[in-house]
Design a protein around this motif. Sequence first.
Motif, PDB file in Angstrom:
ATOM      1  N   UNK A  80      41.236  52.268  42.432  1.00 43.43           N
ATOM      2  CA  UNK A  80      42.443  51.818  41.737  1.00 43.43           C
ATOM      3  C   UNK A  80      42.759  50.361  42.073  1.00 43.43           C
ATOM      4  N   UNK A  81      42.671  50.021  43.360  1.00 39.03           N
ATOM      5  CA  UNK A  81      42.974  48.650  43.786  1.00 39.03           C
ATOM      6  C   UNK A  81      41.904  47.687  43.273  1.00 39.03           C
ATOM      7  N   UNK A  82      40.635  48.102  43.397  1.00 35.24           N
ATOM      8  CA  UNK A  82      39.532  47.241  42.973  1.00 35.24           C
ATOM      9  C   UNK A  82      39.547  46.992  41.465  1.00 35.24           C
ATOM     10  N   UNK A  83      40.072  47.953  40.706  1.00 32.85           N
ATOM     11  CA  UNK A  83      40.148  47.785  39.253  1.00 32.85           C
ATOM     12  C   UNK A  83      41.095  46.648  38.893  1.00 32.85           C
ATOM     13  N   UNK A  84      42.123  46.474  39.709  1.00 35.83           N
ATOM     14  CA  UNK A  84      43.089  45.396  39.464  1.00 35.83           C
ATOM     15  C   UNK A  84      42.684  44.114  40.177  1.00 35.83           C
ATOM     16  N   UNK A  85      42.054  44.268  41.343  1.00 35.35           N
ATOM     17  CA  UNK A  85      41.743  43.123  42.195  1.00 35.35           C
ATOM     18  C   UNK A  85      40.319  43.273  42.720  1.00 35.35           C
ATOM     19  N   UNK A  86      39.326  42.833  41.942  1.00 41.72           N
ATOM     20  CA  UNK A  86      37.924  43.000  42.359  1.00 41.72           C
ATOM     21  C   UNK A  86      37.573  42.238  43.630  1.00 41.72           C
ATOM     22  N   UNK A  87      38.408  41.289  44.013  1.00 34.77           N
ATOM     23  CA  UNK A  87      38.180  40.552  45.263  1.00 34.77           C
ATOM     24  C   UNK A  87      38.679  41.349  46.466  1.00 34.77           C
ATOM     25  N   UNK A  88      39.387  42.458  46.215  1.00 37.92           N
ATOM     26  CA  UNK A  88      39.970  43.354  47.220  1.00 37.92           C
ATOM     27  C   UNK A  88      40.729  42.616  48.317  1.00 37.92           C
ATOM     28  N   UNK A  89      41.484  41.599  47.922  1.00 36.89           N
ATOM     29  CA  UNK A  89      42.212  40.783  48.889  1.00 36.89           C
ATOM     30  C   UNK A  89      43.714  41.061  48.878  1.00 36.89           C
ATOM     31  N   UNK A  90      44.338  40.732  50.002  1.00 39.68           N
ATOM     32  CA  UNK A  90      45.789  40.721  50.104  1.00 39.68           C
ATOM     33  C   UNK A  90      46.175  39.369  50.701  1.00 39.68           C
ATOM     34  N   UNK A  91      47.388  38.892  50.444  1.00 43.19           N
ATOM     35  CA  UNK A  91      48.419  39.511  49.634  1.00 43.19           C
ATOM     36  C   UNK A  91      48.067  39.438  48.147  1.00 43.19           C
ATOM     37  N   UNK A  92      48.608  40.380  47.405  1.00 44.05           N
ATOM     38  CA  UNK A  92      48.444  40.389  45.961  1.00 44.05           C
ATOM     39  C   UNK A  92      49.804  40.672  45.342  1.00 44.05           C
ATOM     40  N   UNK A  93      50.149  39.907  44.322  1.00 43.03           N
ATOM     41  CA  UNK A  93      51.393  40.192  43.616  1.00 43.03           C
ATOM     42  C   UNK A  93      51.077  40.756  42.245  1.00 43.03           C
ATOM     43  N   UNK A  94      51.979  41.579  41.764  1.00 37.31           N
ATOM     44  CA  UNK A  94      51.901  42.096  40.398  1.00 37.31           C
ATOM     45  C   UNK A  94      53.109  41.555  39.651  1.00 37.31           C
ATOM     46  N   UNK A  95      52.844  40.869  38.561  1.00 33.80           N
ATOM     47  CA  UNK A  95      53.916  40.241  37.796  1.00 33.80           C
ATOM     48  C   UNK A  95      53.528  40.236  36.319  1.00 33.80           C
ATOM     49  N   UNK A  96      54.443  40.636  35.467  1.00 31.83           N
ATOM     50  CA  UNK A  96      54.163  40.758  34.034  1.00 31.83           C
ATOM     51  C   UNK A  96      53.785  39.427  33.392  1.00 31.83           C
ATOM     52  N   UNK A  97      54.230  38.335  33.961  1.00 33.00           N
ATOM     53  CA  UNK A  97      53.959  37.036  33.362  1.00 33.00           C
ATOM     54  C   UNK A  97      52.534  36.547  33.553  1.00 33.00           C
ATOM     55  N   UNK A  98      51.762  37.217  34.405  1.00 31.44           N
ATOM     56  CA  UNK A  98      50.397  36.775  34.686  1.00 31.44           C
ATOM     57  C   UNK A  98      49.415  37.287  33.629  1.00 31.44           C
TER      58      UNK A  98
END
Length: 277
Positions: free
Chosen positions: A88-106
Amino acid sequence: MAKAVAKSAGKPAAKPAAKAAAKAATKTAPKAAGKTAAKAKAKPARKSALTISMLKPSVNNMTVRVFARAAGLDHAETDAWGQTRSPEYMARNPAHLTPMIEDKGLPRGVLWESCAIMQYLSNKHGLEKFYPKAPAKRAMIDSAMFYLIGTLYPYVARATYPALGFPQYAGEVGHSDAHPDRKSEAQKAAVAAIAEPLEVFHSFFRDGKPFIGGKNPSIADIRLAATLEFLAVIDYALPKWAKEYMAAMEKKLGKAYAGPASDVRGYIAHVRSQAKA
């Protein structure tokens, strides 16, 4: 006589009217209260506009956590410990890094890298106090951050990650099968190299000012102060100015800094206690 009659006639009429009004109010009040309560129950909990996936022991993550608090941004934090390699995380962030923000404007809905996150949020919310719009001033903030992540932080990582129990980056001696003596030498070399870029921040980027940003901390200051927190794990002898600088950062930002910093310091204290045991 007419006045007396009028008064005596008016009194009896007033009481029934008052009683009728009271009864009506009594009947209406519970219904109104019930409707209000129903609306309150039906209203879902407000979701924060910004979500930050983070790891508490990390100074990279501490950076964005401090910034979001200091900027007064409406946000929620999600502890991603043990989740960054999940499908689930890798599907959104293939770099698997943190911090990560989720924002509709991106464009892709998410963004990682602490400096990029602070730049984006500053631009979006007009936070010139942390990230000035004037080209020359902004250039200095950008230069300080890029110099940190390109020069200072790699030294700090090589010097502290072994003690922190963090994996070394691929290609580093600490990541290889090299003899422990070589790994130790590489770590010592990194510790020795920290002093030079650290002095650059003092003499060039601050240049007699309280902070890189001037009278107030900038996003570059938040990134630098957080980075220096890791040096406590190896008992690095910070110069006097650096100690005063970190204290000034915490005083200026208050709880916004102290809260996330306590997580990093707590982890460092745990690591040190385990080493002594």
